[in-house]
Design a protein around this motif. Structure first.
Motif, PDB file in Angstrom:
ATOM      1  N   SER A 134      34.664  29.439  39.399  1.00 22.74           N
ATOM      2  CA  SER A 134      34.224  30.071  40.552  1.00 22.74           C
ATOM      3  C   SER A 134      32.896  31.074  40.653  1.00 22.74           C
ATOM      4  O   SER A 134      32.487  30.901  39.485  1.00 22.74           O
ATOM      5  N   ASN A 135      32.443  31.113  41.741  1.00 23.51           N
ATOM      6  CA  ASN A 135      31.301  32.170  42.049  1.00 23.51           C
ATOM      7  C   ASN A 135      30.251  31.557  41.304  1.00 23.51           C
ATOM      8  O   ASN A 135      29.696  30.431  41.467  1.00 23.51           O
ATOM      9  N   ALA A 136      29.573  32.385  40.362  1.00 24.78           N
ATOM     10  CA  ALA A 136      28.474  32.020  39.606  1.00 24.78           C
ATOM     11  C   ALA A 136      28.746  31.516  38.292  1.00 24.78           C
ATOM     12  O   ALA A 136      27.614  31.613  37.378  1.00 24.78           O
ATOM     13  N   HIS A 137      29.676  30.753  38.098  1.00 25.66           N
ATOM     14  CA  HIS A 137      30.065  30.090  36.884  1.00 25.66           C
ATOM     15  C   HIS A 137      28.896  29.132  36.471  1.00 25.66           C
ATOM     16  O   HIS A 137      28.564  28.810  35.308  1.00 25.66           O
ATOM     17  N   TYR A 138      28.291  28.712  37.523  1.00 25.71           N
ATOM     18  CA  TYR A 138      27.095  27.709  36.992  1.00 25.71           C
ATOM     19  C   TYR A 138      25.884  28.106  36.316  1.00 25.71           C
ATOM     20  O   TYR A 138      25.276  27.473  35.856  1.00 25.71           O
ATOM     21  N   LEU A 139      26.022  29.421  36.041  1.00 30.31           N
ATOM     22  CA  LEU A 139      24.694  30.151  35.244  1.00 30.31           C
ATOM     23  C   LEU A 139      25.091  29.698  33.886  1.00 30.31           C
ATOM     24  O   LEU A 139      24.131  29.969  33.063  1.00 30.31           O
ATOM     25  N   ILE A 140      26.154  29.254  33.383  1.00 28.20           N
ATOM     26  CA  ILE A 140      26.278  28.662  32.269  1.00 28.20           C
ATOM     27  C   ILE A 140      26.516  27.132  31.787  1.00 28.20           C
ATOM     28  O   ILE A 140      26.675  26.821  30.802  1.00 28.20           O
ATOM     29  N   TYR A 190      45.891  31.241  51.145  1.00 26.46           N
ATOM     30  CA  TYR A 190      45.889  33.091  51.165  1.00 26.46           C
ATOM     31  C   TYR A 190      45.071  33.415  50.350  1.00 26.46           C
ATOM     32  O   TYR A 190      45.064  33.314  49.125  1.00 26.46           O
ATOM     33  N   TRP A 191      44.616  34.679  50.765  1.00 28.21           N
ATOM     34  CA  TRP A 191      43.733  35.738  49.922  1.00 28.21           C
ATOM     35  C   TRP A 191      44.837  36.428  48.910  1.00 28.21           C
ATOM     36  O   TRP A 191      46.040  36.779  49.667  1.00 28.21           O
ATOM     37  N   GLY A 192      44.403  36.626  47.802  1.00 29.54           N
ATOM     38  CA  GLY A 192      45.430  37.176  46.938  1.00 29.54           C
ATOM     39  C   GLY A 192      44.816  38.547  46.066  1.00 29.54           C
ATOM     40  O   GLY A 192      45.614  38.597  45.008  1.00 29.54           O
ATOM     41  N   GLY A 193      43.582  38.849  46.389  1.00 32.38           N
ATOM     42  CA  GLY A 193      43.036  39.852  45.715  1.00 32.38           C
ATOM     43  C   GLY A 193      42.111  39.444  44.868  1.00 32.38           C
ATOM     44  O   GLY A 193      41.257  40.307  44.238  1.00 32.38           O
ATOM     45  N   THR A 194      41.866  38.258  44.399  1.00 28.87           N
ATOM     46  CA  THR A 194      40.773  37.458  43.724  1.00 28.87           C
ATOM     47  C   THR A 194      40.573  36.162  43.964  1.00 28.87           C
ATOM     48  O   THR A 194      41.588  35.509  44.146  1.00 28.87           O
ATOM     49  N   VAL A 195      39.360  35.656  43.568  1.00 32.21           N
ATOM     50  CA  VAL A 195      39.321  34.239  43.830  1.00 32.21           C
ATOM     51  C   VAL A 195      40.208  33.406  42.806  1.00 32.21           C
ATOM     52  O   VAL A 195      40.515  32.130  43.205  1.00 32.21           O
ATOM     53  N   SER A 196      40.643  33.936  41.818  1.00 31.42           N
ATOM     54  CA  SER A 196      41.515  33.176  40.895  1.00 31.42           C
ATOM     55  C   SER A 196      43.004  32.731  41.745  1.00 31.42           C
ATOM     56  O   SER A 196      43.636  31.891  41.354  1.00 31.42           O
ATOM     57  N   PHE A 255      41.621  29.891  55.669  1.00 31.38           N
ATOM     58  CA  PHE A 255      41.809  30.932  54.791  1.00 31.38           C
ATOM     59  C   PHE A 255      42.341  32.347  55.470  1.00 31.38           C
ATOM     60  O   PHE A 255      41.460  32.926  56.289  1.00 31.38           O
ATOM     61  N   GLU A 256      43.556  32.768  55.150  1.00 29.61           N
ATOM     62  CA  GLU A 256      44.312  33.802  55.860  1.00 29.61           C
ATOM     63  C   GLU A 256      43.853  35.036  54.867  1.00 29.61           C
ATOM     64  O   GLU A 256      44.555  35.072  53.795  1.00 29.61           O
ATOM     65  N   ARG A 257      42.942  36.089  55.227  1.00 33.95           N
ATOM     66  CA  ARG A 257      42.831  37.094  54.369  1.00 33.95           C
ATOM     67  C   ARG A 257      43.640  38.406  54.553  1.00 33.95           C
ATOM     68  O   ARG A 257      43.679  39.305  53.607  1.00 33.95           O
ATOM     69  N   GLN A 258      44.327  38.441  55.899  1.00 36.78           N
ATOM     70  CA  GLN A 258      45.108  39.451  56.059  1.00 36.78           C
ATOM     71  C   GLN A 258      46.326  39.075  56.430  1.00 36.78           C
ATOM     72  O   GLN A 258      46.439  38.417  57.334  1.00 36.78           O
ATOM     73  N   HIS A 259      47.261  39.344  55.849  1.00 33.82           N
ATOM     74  CA  HIS A 259      48.735  38.853  56.202  1.00 33.82           C
ATOM     75  C   HIS A 259      49.712  39.635  55.437  1.00 33.82           C
ATOM     76  O   HIS A 259      49.739  40.464  54.555  1.00 33.82           O
ATOM     77  N   SER A 260      50.997  39.821  56.343  1.00 35.15           N
ATOM     78  CA  SER A 260      52.148  40.374  55.777  1.00 35.15           C
ATOM     79  C   SER A 260      53.476  39.476  55.843  1.00 35.15           C
ATOM     80  O   SER A 260      53.580  38.807  56.684  1.00 35.15           O
ATOM     81  N   THR A 271      34.812  27.137  43.335  1.00 31.04           N
ATOM     82  CA  THR A 271      35.269  27.804  44.703  1.00 31.04           C
ATOM     83  C   THR A 271      34.550  29.147  44.735  1.00 31.04           C
ATOM     84  O   THR A 271      34.194  29.613  43.822  1.00 31.04           O
ATOM     85  N   ILE A 272      34.718  29.787  46.058  1.00 21.94           N
ATOM     86  CA  ILE A 272      34.044  31.048  46.354  1.00 21.94           C
ATOM     87  C   ILE A 272      34.788  31.395  47.582  1.00 21.94           C
ATOM     88  O   ILE A 272      35.129  30.679  48.456  1.00 21.94           O
ATOM     89  N   GLU A 273      35.240  32.757  47.393  1.00 26.99           N
ATOM     90  CA  GLU A 273      35.992  33.191  48.681  1.00 26.99           C
ATOM     91  C   GLU A 273      35.640  34.567  49.130  1.00 26.99           C
ATOM     92  O   GLU A 273      35.773  34.981  50.153  1.00 26.99           O
ATOM     93  N   ASP A 274      34.699  35.184  47.997  1.00 31.08           N
ATOM     94  CA  ASP A 274      34.256  36.626  48.524  1.00 31.08           C
ATOM     95  C   ASP A 274      32.974  36.291  49.248  1.00 31.08           C
ATOM     96  O   ASP A 274      31.867  35.652  48.996  1.00 31.08           O
ATOM     97  N   ARG A 275      33.055  37.146  50.515  1.00 31.64           N
ATOM     98  CA  ARG A 275      31.739  36.973  51.641  1.00 31.64           C
ATOM     99  C   ARG A 275      30.548  37.582  50.495  1.00 31.64           C
ATOM    100  O   ARG A 275      29.469  36.936  51.129  1.00 31.64           O
ATOM    101  N   LEU A 276      30.628  38.616  49.822  1.00 36.04           N
ATOM    102  CA  LEU A 276      29.206  38.935  49.072  1.00 36.04           C
ATOM    103  C   LEU A 276      28.678  38.011  48.393  1.00 36.04           C
ATOM    104  O   LEU A 276      27.467  37.737  48.263  1.00 36.04           O
TER     105      LEU A 276
END
Length: 264
Positions: free
Chosen positions: A73-79, A154-160, A135-140, A91-96
């Motif tokens: 995930s994310n910037a893993h490609y740096l290695i 579903y979003w679960g607090g981390t890309v993992s 991808f559902e970021r807000q759910h109850s 994968t990436i799920e974080d907007r930033l």
């Protein structure tokens, strides 16, 4: 949650779902769905390594994973210059991360990429090597776990958490987690609305430039991550999927630990 805020949240979720459904009816969207369906159970019965991005990941001989199913995930490609192979899926799920890394990620053509649809405006059109999920970021209640990424993730607090749903969708019967230090040094005086604008080399991840100067990252909520992991563990075990933690050290104790070297 106040009624007005709850209604506004539900309205926003509904609009997002409708946008994805409308896009799925376009030629691009139909091809995206066909490619997602082709991933279902693609690696049925195999094991999958889900890599975290903690510094401990570099204590593993990652080249032993050549030929394995690997999700990063994310910037893993740096290695990747240290690897004799390219991982299976990114994968990436974080907007930033999507905003700050968009230019580089768009150029990665040698790996399959899976992203939430609401990041499409940053990461570009769907293609054979780039797929989008609803991808559902807000759910109850929170969290919820999906094994059908062609329908919803579903979003679960981390890309993992997304990666664990993806591994289940691929049909993997054993998931091995490595590089999950589950511990962060956070500059509390630099947090503004849960966002940190990095001013120094990253000590929390696999490369000093991961969230190095100029990059933004969300204040990590480890307790919320653990809630997600507990949910994933229950749901995966119910499906007969074993999850192991082969991280060297670290603080994640939700999953049964095994020594990395014992897996080969």
């Amino acid at each position: 949650m106040p009624l007005k805020l709850d209604l506004r949240r539900k309205s926003g979720v509904m609009r997002s779902r409708l946008r994805y459904k409308a896009w799925s009816c376009t030629p691009e969207g139909r091809q995206n769905r066909e490619r997602l369906l082709a991933l279902k159970d693609k690696y049925e019965g195999r094991r999958c390594f889900v890599m975290g991005n903690g510094p401990s990941l570099l204590k593993c001989d990652l080249n032993r994973l050549a030929g394995e199913v690997t999700i990063v995930s994310n910037a893993h490609y740096l290695i990747w210059d240290k690897l004799a192979y390219i991982p299976t899926i990114l994968t990436i799920e974080d907007r930033l991360v999507a905003e700050d890394r968009a230019a580089t990620v768009k150029e990665l053509s040698s790996i399959l990429k899976v992203f939430p649809y609401d990041l499409k405006r940053h990461l570009g059109e769907a293609s054979e090597s780039k797929l989008y999920v609803d991808f559902e970021r807000q759910h109850s209640p929170f969290p919820q776990f999906s094994s059908r990424l062609d329908r919803l993730a579903y979003w679960g607090g981390t890309v993992s958490f997304l990666n664990l749903q993806l591994a289940a969708y691929l049909g993997c019967k054993q998931i091995i987690m490595i590089g999950f230090d589950h511990n962060y040094q956070v500059p509390k005086d630099q947090i503004v609305n849960h966002v940190i604008q990095s001013q120094e080399a990253d000590v929390n991840h696999i490369h000093p430039d991961y969230f190095g100067p100029g990059y933004r990252w969300h204040d990590p909520n480890v307790a919320r991550m653990e809630i997600g992991y507990e949910c994933a563990k229950r749901e995966l075990e119910r499906r007969g999927v074993e999850v192991l933690n082969a991280t060297v050290g670290g603080h994640l104790e939700v999953f049964r630990r095994v020594p990395y070297e014992s897996l080969f």
